[in-house]
Scaffold this motif. Structure first.
Motif, PDB file in Angstrom:
ATOM      1  N   ILE A 122       0.833  -1.197   0.000  1.00  0.00           N
ATOM      2  CA  ILE A 122       0.000   0.000   0.000  1.00  0.00           C
ATOM      3  C   ILE A 122       0.870   1.251   0.000  1.00  0.00           C
ATOM      4  O   ILE A 122       0.497   2.283  -0.588  1.00  0.00           O
ATOM      5  N   ARG A 123       2.041   1.186   0.605  1.00  0.00           N
ATOM      6  CA  ARG A 123       2.943   2.341   0.588  1.00  0.00           C
ATOM      7  C   ARG A 123       3.510   2.560  -0.817  1.00  0.00           C
ATOM      8  O   ARG A 123       3.707   3.700  -1.243  1.00  0.00           O
ATOM      9  N   VAL A 124       3.763   1.478  -1.536  1.00  0.00           N
ATOM     10  CA  VAL A 124       4.209   1.618  -2.925  1.00  0.00           C
ATOM     11  C   VAL A 124       3.083   2.193  -3.789  1.00  0.00           C
ATOM     12  O   VAL A 124       3.324   3.041  -4.659  1.00  0.00           O
ATOM     13  N   MET A 125       1.852   1.752  -3.549  1.00  0.00           N
ATOM     14  CA  MET A 125       0.711   2.305  -4.289  1.00  0.00           C
ATOM     15  C   MET A 125       0.576   3.805  -4.038  1.00  0.00           C
ATOM     16  O   MET A 125       0.425   4.594  -4.980  1.00  0.00           O
ATOM     17  N   MET A 126       0.626   4.197  -2.774  1.00  0.00           N
ATOM     18  CA  MET A 126       0.491   5.616  -2.452  1.00  0.00           C
ATOM     19  C   MET A 126       1.697   6.405  -2.957  1.00  0.00           C
ATOM     20  O   MET A 126       1.557   7.556  -3.385  1.00  0.00           O
ATOM     21  N   GLY A 127       2.882   5.790  -2.897  1.00  0.00           N
ATOM     22  CA  GLY A 127       4.076   6.473  -3.407  1.00  0.00           C
ATOM     23  C   GLY A 127       3.986   6.718  -4.901  1.00  0.00           C
ATOM     24  O   GLY A 127       4.335   7.808  -5.383  1.00  0.00           O
ATOM     25  N   LEU A 132       3.058  10.267  -9.489  1.00  0.00           N
ATOM     26  CA  LEU A 132       2.286  10.559 -10.700  1.00  0.00           C
ATOM     27  C   LEU A 132       1.566  11.893 -10.595  1.00  0.00           C
ATOM     28  O   LEU A 132       1.548  12.677 -11.568  1.00  0.00           O
ATOM     29  N   MET A 133       0.981  12.172  -9.445  1.00  0.00           N
ATOM     30  CA  MET A 133       0.279  13.452  -9.286  1.00  0.00           C
ATOM     31  C   MET A 133       1.243  14.624  -9.380  1.00  0.00           C
ATOM     32  O   MET A 133       0.940  15.636 -10.029  1.00  0.00           O
ATOM     33  N   ILE A 276       6.349  14.736 -18.720  1.00  0.00           N
ATOM     34  CA  ILE A 276       5.832  14.038 -17.538  1.00  0.00           C
ATOM     35  C   ILE A 276       6.893  13.150 -16.896  1.00  0.00           C
ATOM     36  O   ILE A 276       7.112  13.231 -15.677  1.00  0.00           O
ATOM     37  N   PRO A 277       7.590  12.259 -17.643  1.00  0.00           N
ATOM     38  CA  PRO A 277       8.618  11.440 -16.980  1.00  0.00           C
ATOM     39  C   PRO A 277       9.761  12.261 -16.407  1.00  0.00           C
ATOM     40  O   PRO A 277      10.321  11.888 -15.379  1.00  0.00           O
ATOM     41  N   SER A 278      10.081  13.380 -17.050  1.00  0.00           N
ATOM     42  CA  SER A 278      11.135  14.238 -16.506  1.00  0.00           C
ATOM     43  C   SER A 278      10.721  14.816 -15.155  1.00  0.00           C
ATOM     44  O   SER A 278      11.521  14.864 -14.216  1.00  0.00           O
ATOM     45  N   SER A 279       9.462  15.235 -15.037  1.00  0.00           N
ATOM     46  CA  SER A 279       8.963  15.776 -13.765  1.00  0.00           C
ATOM     47  C   SER A 279       8.901  14.694 -12.694  1.00  0.00           C
ATOM     48  O   SER A 279       9.255  14.943 -11.529  1.00  0.00           O
ATOM     49  N   ILE A 280       8.483  13.484 -13.071  1.00  0.00           N
ATOM     50  CA  ILE A 280       8.425  12.385 -12.103  1.00  0.00           C
ATOM     51  C   ILE A 280       9.827  12.036 -11.612  1.00  0.00           C
ATOM     52  O   ILE A 280      10.046  11.801 -10.414  1.00  0.00           O
TER      53      ILE A 280
END
Length: 349
Positions: A122-127, A132-133, A276-280
């Motif tokens: 669940i921590r990986v999901m939230m991470g 992504l956000m 997007i990938p650069s920001s992530i």
């Protein structure tokens, strides 16, 4: 019929070759292509790109994993379970084993638990949700500021373009990490006062570092987008439809919005997707350095940082978020390449 002269260079013609063609023969010579618009043609080319389509499927799966699955998952990202520290994947604690033996159903820890007894899945999901956000919101900020700034500079030209682009050159020289650190200290007191006000409790949840990251994205990271938009507008503004719009008395703002930015929307989509990938990656890197979201809210970078201390004993705690970061960035990059091949007119053949 006269006998042809063997020494004559006149071609021997067959009268049947000059008969009118039938309707079937006429139709067989007609080669027509269906008339399609820019978006329809681009989508057709994108669908034919198998790598891009696989990337879309992977991104959708990650989105479901990050935004939908946590709503049904039985554990919370901040729930600490006593005696469940550093469980291996699919392993149960002693208390959970006793509950299972008593006939109770206990959901397994798919990725194990961390050093504080929190379910790691669940921590990986939230991470991944946070990463992504941050990537999507930061990219929207970059798109808005960069497209407006670059289009204004290119449309007016002259000294306006000169001054605005020299400012872009200056911004390129500012170190982003140093600015984030300085903003984190500068925003400490204002944010403490802000999060106590009604309606601003989210400030304490995300933390001052994440707000600093958004501010830095708004201050620094739009310059590449601005240069790209400027180069497109410099070419488009010389077209006849822009001259016609000016002759009809259309305002400058409407020309930029309706005629210029609309006609480079394909390039904007491609550039935004690649941003997007650069920001992530930037957010994950800063979180890895400890300048990301506030504890206990996780991001993929902070999860990787926390796993460094036990890398020899529990390497999977580092491998899982690192692999997910790589998968997200790779998928968006491949999708961006596919969109560029589909919507860039220069690459059509």
């Amino acid at each position: 019929m006269m006998k042809p002269n063997p020494l004559s260079f006149q071609l021997k013609l067959n009268p049947e070759d000059f008969l009118p063609a039938s309707e079937e023969e006429k139709q067989s010579q007609v080669i027509m292509r269906e008339s399609v618009g820019f978006w329809k043609d681009g989508m057709r080319r994108l669908v034919k790109n198998k790598i891009a389509m696989v990337s879309i499927v992977v991104i959708v799966i990650i989105m479901i994993f990050s935004f939908i699955v946590p709503a049904f998952y039985p554990y919370s990202y901040k729930e600490q379970m006593k005696g469940a520290n550093h469980l291996a994947p699919m392993e149960y604690s002693a208390d959970e084993q006793a509950r299972i033996e008593a006939g109770e159903h206990v959901f397994p820890h798919i990725f194990g638990t961390d050093r504080m007894g929190r379910d790691y899945a669940i921590r990986v999901m939230m991470g991944s949700r946070i990463s992504l956000m941050v990537g999507l919101i930061a990219t929207c900020i970059i798109l808005v500021i960069g497209s407006v700034y670059g289009s204004v500079a290119a449309f007016f030209g002259g000294w306006v373009d000169l001054v605005m682009m020299r400012l872009v050159d200056i911004i390129y020289t500012i170190p982003d990490i140093l600015l984030i650190v300085l903003l984190s200290f500068a925003l400490d007191d204002p944010l403490e006062h802000l999060k106590s006000m009604p309606g601003f409790g989210w400030v304490g949840i995300v933390g001052k570092n994440l707000i600093s990251i958004f501010i830095v994205f708004a201050l620094l990271y739009w310059v590449g987008m601005a240069r790209m938009v400027r180069s497109q507008i410099l070419t488009l503004k010389e077209n006849e439809y822009v001259t016609a719009a000016r002759a009809l008395g259309v305002g400058n703002g409407k020309i930029i919005r309706k005629h210029l930015l609309t006609n480079c929307i394909g390039t904007l989509i491609v550039t935004t997707t690649l941003q997007i990938p650069s920001s992530i990656f930037t957010e994950s890197f800063l979180s890895f350095l400890g300048m990301g979201v506030a504890v206990p809210l996780p991001s993929l970078g902070s999860l990787a940082n926390d796993a460094l201390n036990g890398i020899n004993t529990y390497p999977y705690l580092l491998f899982i978020p690192a692999a997910l970061i790589s998968l997200i960035i790779l998928s968006f990059n491949l999708l961006g390449d596919g969109l560029r091949d589909a919507f860039d007119p220069k690459l059509k053949h």
